[in-house]
Design an enzyme around this catalytic site. Structure first.
Site, PDB file in Angstrom:
ATOM      1  CG  HIS A 353      38.834  68.296  33.967  1.00 36.37           C
ATOM      2  ND1 HIS A 353      39.566  68.547  32.871  1.00 36.37           N
ATOM      3  CD2 HIS A 353      37.659  68.042  33.291  1.00 36.37           C
ATOM      4  CE1 HIS A 353      39.015  68.298  31.800  1.00 36.37           C
ATOM      5  NE2 HIS A 353      37.646  68.155  32.076  1.00 36.37           N
ATOM      6  CE  LYS A 532      52.198  75.856  36.604  1.00 35.39           C
ATOM      7  NZ  LYS A 532      51.797  74.604  35.950  1.00 35.39           N
ATOM      8  NE  ARG A 533      42.945  81.426  38.212  1.00 35.43           N
ATOM      9  CZ  ARG A 533      41.736  81.503  38.250  1.00 35.43           C
ATOM     10  NH1 ARG A 533      40.940  81.392  36.840  1.00 35.43           N
ATOM     11  NH2 ARG A 533      41.106  81.828  39.152  1.00 35.43           N
ATOM     12  CE  LYS A 538      46.969  75.501  38.951  1.00 36.86           C
ATOM     13  NZ  LYS A 538      47.041  74.358  38.054  1.00 36.86           N
ATOM     14  CB  THR A 640      47.326  71.565  29.019  1.00 41.34           C
ATOM     15  OG1 THR A 640      46.697  72.597  29.916  1.00 41.34           O
ATOM     16  CG2 THR A 640      46.317  70.164  29.031  1.00 41.34           C
ATOM     17  CE  LYS A 644      48.521  74.886  26.187  1.00 45.07           C
ATOM     18  NZ  LYS A 644      47.788  75.662  27.182  1.00 45.07           N
TER      19      LYS A 644
END
Ligand code: Z2T
Length: 798
Positions: A353, A532-533, A538, A640, A644
């Site tokens: 992952h 998100k985290r 990110k 992911t 969504k």
């Protein structure tokens, strides 16, 4: 009402029955909590028959079973999901209404089961639901953490962590299995008996099983999620108690329970803690024993194991399951080592992952042999066999005094998969390049997916209703049917209804932020959402830098016709990740200044919502206009959340990273706001001396935004509060925030212009919905079944 007759027909009677006989409450005095538990019991009853029938069908067929081993299952609330999948939503809502209760409030009374950190754990939960929907015989195995992911709040803008306590309330969905216990050893040494090695552990712990049924849509199949909890072999020492040492008398139980006490809150980093390895071995070993017990009860000849058992390792966290299976086959069942190795490899598969080096697990050999001395020997032998088979190999599972779990998992796996096309390609050229050279067929791709039951049907009833009215209900189990919406996008009447659903979802969110957080949002604004985290890769700091630059530009030129924007953030930082926590504080500090500025606050608002979890995602995603997927290319394995948002009609602003690449291919480049360096360009840019300095020098907007942070515009009482962030951005800037800023700004202004054309925007959003069907976790699971597990559906012969 008859005491001996829990009603199976009407849900209304069943609720009243359980309220009375299961919970012992008089309906006249029941609280919301009691009603929720009574409803949960009534729903659970309707799962059990299917569940047992599914298990019987699997035994009858003698079918291959799938075992999904995962340290995390981020399942969230289950009541609504179960009601939806059983197709009981209308009847239940009517029953709850008839009691004068608020149906939504009842559903929201359930605590979130936060047994995961983020994407990896949520993926496991979506996969469990899809396995049940497809009717693939499968078990999930994980840990029943007493405390899930910490709760987050803010104090003066800073993240504060509080323990999470979901099990304080009765967890109705679990069935305790006190009979399914295994005794597991730890530590000790390896002795030799009659020339054979025998592990003599120093201490023992028991694993107790708790089963959660997972029902698929539309209620025809249910699998089991089995969660393990630590228990002492001898929970109570009477002699110590009698000697007056009351605390010590219960010490063994306290120690054993520590194993399943708390979820490690690290997302994509490894800390190498002893308790973590203990947790990994604990649940892996219990699961392997359970798998073997079931197999031996049904079959017998261990050489048949690969035909009946497919084990999937969700990252390397359960990788020790491989050596454990090998150890039992060889040491305990007496198979020759090489045969045991072949059988193990034929059963086991591994999903990677992440490529981030800090997330690749490795354990010091000292710690490893301390806890698992026999496993270390077995790993040495696996490694030696591998070295013999591949004399030209570069590295093994043991390297410089460490055990590398990625290498180990690769060696012990039949198939190794990445989670998006880009990520799988990079696995082959980076971390597993040498392994890939030796085994060119082993690495395969399975792009992630999300379950449309939770992430569209359940969380977005307005949009779901419109879809059903337009194309029927087939899409729920066959998401590619969303393509049939495409012709309607050109129909102004239909488009109006599509836009109205989004507007109503946004209005709901506005009501909620006002009620819960005292924040009045502009319902007409672009709802720009990054949830998100928090992680440097990110790049939430890229987003907030753009917000600062936008604020400055609006102040400079108030008449420029800026569209109204609401920037929404949510996400948790690992408690020890200092820079991530500073990013949270910076966003909150910027929000305070910007939201208080009367010159701009009609046009720009920034909101950081605390305690991001599955439920908050279900609230925010249906109300989003714009999906922020802005990671440095090459760093996000898949994502992911990106899927969504697209599925709920929110176009993406994003980089060519992870599954963004495939989303853009499917929704069409004209319905995706692309910016930034590619993975290849990013690698090259890092080699350019002072790439950050050059980007800053070339872009006055970026320079000014950074200068505002540096000079304390957002922290006037402590001007150098963000010195570390500024130093990072202007220095090494490994994640290339500065290099990507100008193009990000350009793409955001393109969003502004596109949003000004409301019909054009709605068409773009609707095309995102219509073209996102491929991102169903049903498609992903079918891919695993075909390419990796060789498993079949037992529902109506697919
Ligand atoms: C995690 O959520 C992910 C990767 C990890 O690597 C660990 C955790 Cl806890 C060890 C995420 C990826 O970052 C994300 O890109 C991906 O979509 C998700 O796993 C599911 O594959």
């Amino acid at each position: 009402m008859a005491r001996d007759d829990p009603p199976k027909s009407g849900i209304r009677d069943a609720i009243l029955w359980h309220l009375t006989y299961t919970l012992g409450k008089d309906p006249d005095h029941a609280q919301l909590f009691d009603w929720r538990l009574a409803l949960s019991h009534a729903v659970r009853d309707r799962i059990v028959d299917r569940w047992m029938e599914s298990a019987r069908a699997t035994r009858r067929a003698g079918a291959r079973r799938v075992y999904y081993l995962s340290m995390e299952f981020l399942i969230g609330r289950l009541l609504q999901d179960n009601i939806v999948n059983l197709q009981l939503a209308d009847e239940t809502q009517a029953a709850v209404d008839s009691f004068g209760l608020d149906y939504r409030a009842l559903l929201l009374d359930e605590p979130d089961a936060a047994l995961g950190n983020g994407g990896l754990g949520r993926l496991a939960a979506c996969f469990m639901e899809s396995l049940a929907t497809i009717g693939c015989p499968a078990h999930g195995y994980g840990i029943r953490y007493e405390h899930g992911l910490f709760r987050q709040s803010f104090a003066a803008g800073r993240q504060v962590e509080a323990p999470e306590d979901w099990l304080v309330q009765p967890f109705v969905w679990q069935f305790e299995r006190p009979e399914a216990r295994f005794t597991l050893g730890f530590g000790g040494h390896v002795a030799t008996h009659q020339g054979k090695p025998v592990w003599e552990p120093e201490s023992f712990v028991q694993s107790e099983a708790f089963d959660v049924p997972v029902i698929g849509w539309p209620g025809n199949w249910a699998n089991t999620l089995r969660l393990w909890a630590g228990r002492a072999v001898d929970p109570f020492d009477l002699s110590r108690f009698n000697a007056g040492d009351f605390t010590a008398a219960a010490e063994a139980e306290a120690l054993a329970r520590t194993i399943s006490r708390v979820l490690y809150p690290q997302d994509s980093t490894e800390k190498g803690k002893r308790l973590r390895l203990t947790q990994e071995y604990f649940f892996s070993a219990a699961s392997i024993r359970d798998i073997l017990r079931r197999f031996e009860g049904e079959h017998g000849d261990l050489r048949l194991l690969p035909r009946k058992v497919a084990i999937q390792l969700n990252d390397t966290h359960p990788a020790i399951a491989g050596p454990e299976l090998l150890r039992i086959l060889h040491d305990e069942r007496g198979l020759p080592f090489d045969e045991a190795l072949d059988i193990t490899r034929a059963c086991v598969n591994y999903t990677n992952h992440t490529l981030l080096p800090e997330a690749l697990e490795s354990w010091g050999e000292g710690l490893f042999s301390d806890l698992l001395p026999r496993h270390l020997q077995i790993i040495e032998r696996i490694d030696a066999a591998d070295a013999r088979a591949h004399p030209d190999r570069r590295g093994g599972a043991r390297d410089q005094g460490r055990v590398r779990m990625g290498e180990l998992a690769f060696m012990l796996s039949n198939r190794v998969n990445g989670v998006s096309a880009l990520h799988t390609g990079l696995m082959k050229t980076t971390v597993f390049a040498d392994r890939h050279r030796l085994h060119p067929d082993r690495i395969v791709n399975q792009t992630n997916g999300v379950t449309p039951r939770r992430w569209l049907l359940g969380c977005n009833p307005r949009l779901s209703r419109l879809i059903c009215e337009t194309i029927g209900r087939g899409w729920i189990a066959d998401l590619e049917q969303l393509q049939r919406l495409e012709p309607h996008v050109a129909d102004d009447g239909w488009l109006g209804r599509f836009a109205a659903a989004k507007a109503a979802n946004k209005a709901d969110l506005c009501d909620w932020t006002l009620r819960e957080h005292g924040v009045a949002l502009a319902p007409d604004a672009i709802f720009d959402v990054q949830i998100k985290r928090i992680h440097e890769y990110k790049r939430q700091h890229l987003n907030i830098l753009e917000a600062i630059a936008l604020w400055q530009a609006m102040r400079d030129d108030p008449g420029a016709g800026w569209p109204t924007r609401v920037k929404i953030f949510a996400g948790k930082a690992a408690p020890g990740y200092v820079l991530a926590k500073q990013i949270i504080r910076l966003i909150n500090d910027v929000a305070a200044v910007v939201n208080a500025d009367p010159a701009t606050n009609e046009r720009l608002q920034i909101l950081y919502l605390p305690n991001y979890n599955v439920t908050l995602a279900e609230r925010l995603i249906p109300a989003a206009d714009l999906s922020e997927q802005i990671s440095t290319a090459g760093k996000e394995a898949s994502g992911t959340g990106n899927m969504k948002f697209a599925l709920n009609g929110a176009p993406t602003i994003g980089t060519l990273d992870g599954a963004n690449v495939e989303i853009r291919e499917r929704v069409g480049a004209e319905n995706f706001f692309l910016f930034g360096l590619t993975a290849e360009e990013a690698e090259a840019r890092r080699l350019v001396p002072d790439h950050a300095g050059r980007a800053i020098a070339a872009d006055p907007r970026l320079a000014r935004a950074i200068e505002a942070i540096r000079s304390g515009s957002f922290s006037p009482d402590e001007p150098d509060r963000y010195g570390d962030i500024v130093a990072n951005l202007t220095g090494a800037d490994y994640f290339l925030v500065c290099s990507d800023f100008a193009d990000y700004w350009r793409a955001q202004r393109q969003v502004d212009r596109a949003y000004a054309d409301r019909d054009g925007w709605a068409r773009m959003a609707a095309r995102n919905l219509a073209r996102s069907g491929w991102f169903s976790s049903d498609r992903a699971i079918r891919g695993y079944m075909q390419d990796i597990w060789g498993a079949q559906s037992l529902l109506g012969r697919e």
